[in-house]
Structures are given as structure tokens and as C-alpha cells.
Design an enzyme around this catalytic site. Structure first.
Site, PDB file in Angstrom:
ATOM      1  CB  SER A  93      -0.844  -0.352   1.178  1.00 30.86           C
ATOM      2  OG  SER A  93      -1.971   0.642   1.137  1.00 30.86           O
ATOM      3  CG  ASP A 153      -6.402  -3.255  -2.650  1.00 35.38           C
ATOM      4  OD1 ASP A 153      -6.754  -2.931  -2.527  1.00 35.38           O
ATOM      5  OD2 ASP A 153      -5.466  -3.396  -2.703  1.00 35.38           O
ATOM      6  CG  HIS A 206      -5.894  -2.481   0.737  1.00 38.76           C
ATOM      7  ND1 HIS A 206      -5.332  -2.470  -0.144  1.00 38.76           N
ATOM      8  CD2 HIS A 206      -5.253  -1.830   1.324  1.00 38.76           C
ATOM      9  CE1 HIS A 206      -4.286  -1.318  -0.016  1.00 38.76           C
ATOM     10  NE2 HIS A 206      -4.077  -0.766   1.043  1.00 38.76           N
TER      11      HIS A 206
END
Ligand SMILES: *[C@@H]1O[C@H](CO)[C@@H](O)[C@H](O)[C@H]1NC(C)=O
Ligand SMILES: *[C@@H]1O[C@H](CO)[C@@H](O)[C@H](O)[C@H]1NC(C)=O
Ligand SMILES: *[C@@H]1O[C@H](CO)[C@@H](O)[C@H](O)[C@H]1NC(C)=O
Ligand SMILES: *[C@@H]1O[C@H](CO)[C@@H](O)[C@H](O)[C@H]1NC(C)=O
Length: 524
Positions: free
Chosen positions: A193, A410, A448
Site C-alpha cells: 500500500s 483490493d 487490500h
């Protein structure tokens, strides 16, 4: 420099001359000895101040440092834990930890952050050290996962956008050399991320720092990424909240999610709760229109709600109809991010970034946050935080390897954003070079950064829970090491689901496709 005895200044040139064999002998001497507690005396570390050093036993836990949590965090192997700070300017510093395992295999590992940074990633410190890396993680130059620290603090902003991982890498390598009396052999980076963006930034701007970079779900194309998440909350009504006609309450997101699975799950040939690839399904939300029946607020969508859903799953277009950013992934579970994204408030990271990072005004009214704000932010692009360039020339030239992955479920970063980054690099570097140093794995059904809520084969060694086998076929970190040190580039990865099912994952642009008997890698 306070705290560093002048004696050690004289020692520095000698340390560099220690022959390899002797250094190796000193490495085992370090383990378990009070070399850990006395690490401050092994410097000098230049802009680095050692704050504390403690011995940590295997299978134990330690108290985290900073403002992000108070629950003890696990430490699996015996190690030396060092807390230190690195000055990055006269008004900024990065706080960091080193987890130096007794059984060290010579490798250096820097660890990135998540969200708006500000939290030390202890889970990955434990992962790295238990795989025998000297592991380093930092607070990214500020404390806590919010943006207030950027307000009128350009040095703090620069740490966040551009500098903290480099500072960690430079300081960390000195600490490794001092503690083990030996330089690291190869240096690695791991992050997801925000951490994926930091890894990409390192490859683009600090190409010497790492031999291998594992960049998960990279938060690159930063302003469009954070900004389009801001727009999602606007589509459904932020900041007016539940009274706005386009607001979609949580229960109706459940209805939408079920309808997406109904229309899209089987498109890939297997009904398993996974929308393998969003672009293979043309989702028609109008099926849910209240004009076709159903009960408003319970089982169907009004026109304004339908319009919001269409926008959420469509690409963001510019004035001339050009695609600026891909649409939200169909497989992403909206219920897991309802509060932050769809709950009727501007997505908190967008709020913080535009107020404190871009406009430098805590009172800035973002009620009508729009594409114009995204474009304005992208234009300012402080310290090139957008991280959206394909020019990996120097990283490629130094032999660096870049391994990246994105999940098709995600909830924050659409698959298309990782593909755009890939395409930019492909355009700049060419196909042959890409195969040599840059590989993307798209993971069907991974959420995610791959949490156990993922219905797909998310266990790939990006973090805990680990895949069932510690080998280069199953574990992307080990695959990266093998690529850097053994020259064996990963062609496929075997992902494992929570239920223990294995599935082949393919080097983009190949896709993992069911052929009626098993999953194989195929062109789309
Ligand atoms: C930690 O526990 C595991 C299993 O309980 C054991 O195999 C391992 O040796 C222990 N490690 C240390 C350093 O105590
Ligand atoms: C920090 O250094 C800059 C120059 O690099 C100087 O202008 C500024 O006054 C210094 N700030 C403080 C708080 O010392
Ligand atoms: C937001 O838009 C509404 C409707 O166009 C307008 O009345 C309001 O003044 C705008 N707010 C700001 C801060 O621009
Ligand atoms: C993988 O390696 C880690 C760290 O060495 C170890 O804790 C774990 O038990 C290993 N798993 C398997 C399946 O060998």
C-alpha cells in the site's frame, strides 16, 4: 554528536579492514552477548542516535513504540532490538527500530508503512527477523496515521513522501555493520500500500538503496489513488451524510455485493465467491432498480443510488473523455470498508492529504471535493509523491529486481492502477528489460494487502499468515531473494487460500485461468 564516544571514531577505519573470516567469527560472538546492550558504543552512526537496545528472547512479545498501539507484539526468534532516531533535517527525524536476529543470514531488510504512515510495522519486523534478515522499520518521520503532521512542516512532508526509507536504509546498514562487524550481503525492501509506493519511490529515486524490492498493492499515482477514494465517498453523498439521496446504507451494499457475485462470479468458469478479473464482467446495476420491484432501502436502489454505484465502478474520466484512473474493483468487498469509504464522510486520508499535505490549511472546506482538487494536488506533487514514472533506468542498471503484486479484490487500489504503473515502466524500459527486472503478479480474490478475509489465494509470503511452504514457488520474499542472488526470475507463484487451496498466479500480462481441470497461465 552526543552519546558517541570519540574512541569509536578512531575504530571506524579498522572495522572496515577486518578480513571476512574474522568478521564471520565475530558474528556468532555477537549473538546473545552484551554487544546488543552496548551497541551505541559501536558507532559512530552519524545522524543516528541510539535510544535503547534490549535483548529479546524467542517466542516472546515486546511493547510497541509510538502512538499506534499498546498491545504487545510477537517476536519469534531471539534478537537484539534497537530503537533509534535519524535526523533528516534540523526540524525532522525518523524514529525506527532494528530487529537484529541472532541467526543472521547476511541480508538487510527495510520495511515500509501503511496509510498516511506514522506507524512502525511490527508484524513485518517479526516476519523479516524470523527469516533471518536484519530488519528495519520506521515511523516514516511522524507519529500516527494522520496528516496533521504535514501542516507547515515541509521537512516532515519530505520524510513521508521521499526520504524516510532512504534515511532508514543508510542508518540501518551502518547499524548492521557495527553490530555484526560485517556489512550486509544484499539489501531488500518489503512494503504494501503506502509501503508499495515507498518501495517504488526507492527504485525510482534512490536506486542504490536496495537490490530487491517487494512492492505490494503500490499506492502509486498517489493523488489519483487517494483522490478517487475521496470521490467515491462524494458519489454516495459525503459530506452531507445519510440524508443525501445518493447515500447507500450498509445493508444495500450487501445487496449490491450479492448482485455483483450473481452477475460476475461465474464469468471465469468457477463459482467460488471470487471475481477473478473485473474487466471480464460487465456489471449492470440497473437490475437492482426499484422501478423493477423490490423495497426501497431494503432490496433495491433508487435512481440517485444507481447513479452513485455506476460512478463507483466506472473509470474516472478527464474533460476529453480520456481515462484518468480505473474504476473500483468489482470483487472488492464494500462492507469491509463501509465506514471509511461509503459511510457519508470524505475518505479520511483524502481529507487529511488535501488539507495538510496540499492546501496547507486545516480549515479548507472540502465539502465539494472534486476532480479539480485531484488535478491541483497532482500539479503541486510535493517531493514527487505521485510516484508515477516509468523511468527505472538507474535501478535496472544497478541490477535491481522489482517484484510487485495486487489483489483483484483490493478495496482501496484497483488492479488497473498497478497495471498502469506496469505499462508506464514497459513504455520507458521496453519488454526485454521488464522481464529482466520488473514483474507484476495479479492475485485473484486477494483483498487490500492480502488479509485472511480474502476469498482468494492471498497467502504468498507477502506477510503473515505465511504460505504452507517456505520455498521460492510459494513465498514472494524468498522468490525475490532467489531472483537477486540466484538469478532465478519468478515465472509463477503458488498462492494459498485460507481453506488451504493452492492456485497458480501468473506473471502479468498472463492470467490465472480455469481450463476445466486446473488453473493455468494464459494470455487474456
Ligand atoms: C518457539 O516455539 C517453537 C514451537 O513451539 C519451537 O519449535 C521453537 O524452537 C521455539 N523457538 C525459540 C527460540 O524458543
Ligand atoms: C533550520 O535550517 C534552516 C536552513 O537549512 C534555517 O533556515 C532554519 O532557521 C533552521 N531552523 C531551526 C529551527 O533551526
Ligand atoms: C459546494 O457546492 C454547493 C452547491 O453547488 C454550494 O452551494 C456550496 O457553496 C459549495 N461549497 C463550497 C465550500 O464550495
Ligand atoms: C517457515 O520459516 C519460518 C521461519 O524460519 C518458520 O517459523 C516456519 O515454521 C517455516 N514453515 C515451514 C512450513 O517450514
Amino acid at each position: 554528536m552526543p552519546g558517541i564516544p570519540s574512541d569509536s571514531l578512531r575504530l571506524l577505519p579498522c572495522l572496515k579492514l577486518i578480513p571476512f573470516a574474522l568478521a564471520a567469527a565475530q558474528q556468532s560472538f555477537a549473538a546473545g552477548s552484551d554487544r546488543c546492550l552496548g551497541i551505541a558504543d559501536l558507532g559512530p552512526f552519524k545522524d543516528t542516535t541510539i535510544i535503547s537496545a534490549t535483548r529479546v528472547a524467542g517466542n516472546s512479545s515486546v511493547q510497541p513504540w509510538g502512538v499506534c498501539g499498546t498491545d504487545p507484539v510477537p517476536a519469534s526468534v531471539p534478537l537484539c532490538r534497537v530503537q533509534f532516531s535519524v535526523k533528516t533535517s534540523n526540524v525532522s527525524e525518523v524514529k525506527a527500530e532494528a530487529w537484529l536476529p541472532d541467526e543472521w543470514h547476511g541480508r538487510f531488510l527495510a520495511i515500509g508503512n501503511g496509510g498516511l504512515g506514522g506507524c512502525i510495522d511490527y508484524t513485518t519486523l517479526n516476519y523479516g527477523s524470523s527469516f533471518h534478515f536484519a530488519s528495519f522499520a520506521s515511523n516514516n518521520g511522524h507519529d500516527g496515521d494522520q496528516g496533521q503532521s504535514f501542516y507547515q512542516q515541509p521537512e516532515v512532508l519530505e520524510d513521508f513522501a521521499a526520504r524516510s526509507i532512504h534515511a532508514l536504509s543508510v542508518a540501518g546498514k551502518k547499524i548492521v555493520r557495527a553490530y555484526y562487524s560485517k556489512s550486509h550481503t544484499k539489501s531488500y525492501y518489503i512494503g504494501c500500500s503506502q509501503g508499495g509506493r515507498q518501495g517504488t519511490y526507492s527504485a525510482l529515486h534512490w536506486p542504490k538503496d536496495f537490490d530487491g524490492i517487494l512492492a505490494g498493492a503500490p499506492g502509486t499515482n498517489w493523488h489519483f489513488l487517494i483522490g478517487s477514494l475521496g470521490l467515491l465517498s462524494r458519489y454516495t453523498g459525503a459530506p452531507e451524510g445519510v440524508t443525501y439521496p445518493s447515500f447507500i446504507p450498509r445493508n444495500l451494499w450487501g445487496v449490491i455485493k450479492a448482485e455483483i457475485l450473481k452477475q460476475c462470479d461465474s464469468v471465469d468458469g468457477v463459482k467460488n465467491g471470487i471475481v477473478d478479473y473485473s474487466d471480464a464482467c460487465r456489471f449492470r446495476p440497473e437490475v437492482l432498480s426499484c422501478s423493477k420491484g423490490g423495497e426501497e432501502g431494503i432490496s433495491c436502489l433508487t435512481e440517485p443510488q444507481l447513479e452513485a454505484v455506476r460512478k463507483v465502478y466506472s473509470a474516472l474520466l478527464g474533460q476529453d473523455g480520456e481515462q484518468l484512473y480505473p474504476g473500483y474493483s468489482l470483487g472488492a468487498d464494500p462492507l469491509t470498508v463501509f465506514e471509511g469509504l461509503f459511510g457519508g464522510f470524505l475518505f479520511p486520508y483524502a481529507n487529511d492529504w488535501w488539507k495538510y499535505g496540499i492546501y496547507q490549511d486545516p480549515d479548507y472546506d472540502l465539502s465539494n471535493f472534486s476532480l479539480d482538487d485531484i488535478l491541483a494536488g497532482n500539479e503541486i506533487d510535493s517531493f514527487q509523491i505521485s510516484t508515477f514514472s516509468g523511468d527505472f533506468t538507474d535501478f535496472h542498471a544497478r541490477g535491481g529486481k522489482f517484484l510487485t503484486y495486487i489483489g483483484t479484490h483490493d478495496q482501496l487500489i484497483p488492479t488497473g492502477n498497478a497495471v498502469s504503473a506496469y505499462d508506464l515502466a514497459l513504455e520507458a524500459m521496453g519488454k526485454r528489460a521488464m522481464d529482466h527486472f520488473y514483474r507484476l503478479f495479479v492475485v485473484p480474490g486477494m483483498d487490500h494487502c492480502g488479509t485472511p478475509l480474502s476469498p482468494g489465494p492471498f497467502r504468498i509470503g507477502h506477510n503473515f499468515p505465511l504460505p504452507p511452504k517456505n520455498d521460492t514457488n510459494h513465498n514472494v520474499l524468498l522468490a525475490l531473494v532467489d531472483w537477486v542472488e540466484g538469478g532465478k526470475a519468478p515465472e509463477t507463484i503458488l498462492g494459498t487460500s485460507s481453506a488451504g487451496e493452492e492456485r497458480i498466479l501468473c506473471k502479468h500480462p498472463l492470467r490465472s485461468v480455469w481450463n476445466g481441470k486446473k488453473y493455468v497461465c494464459k494470455t487474456y
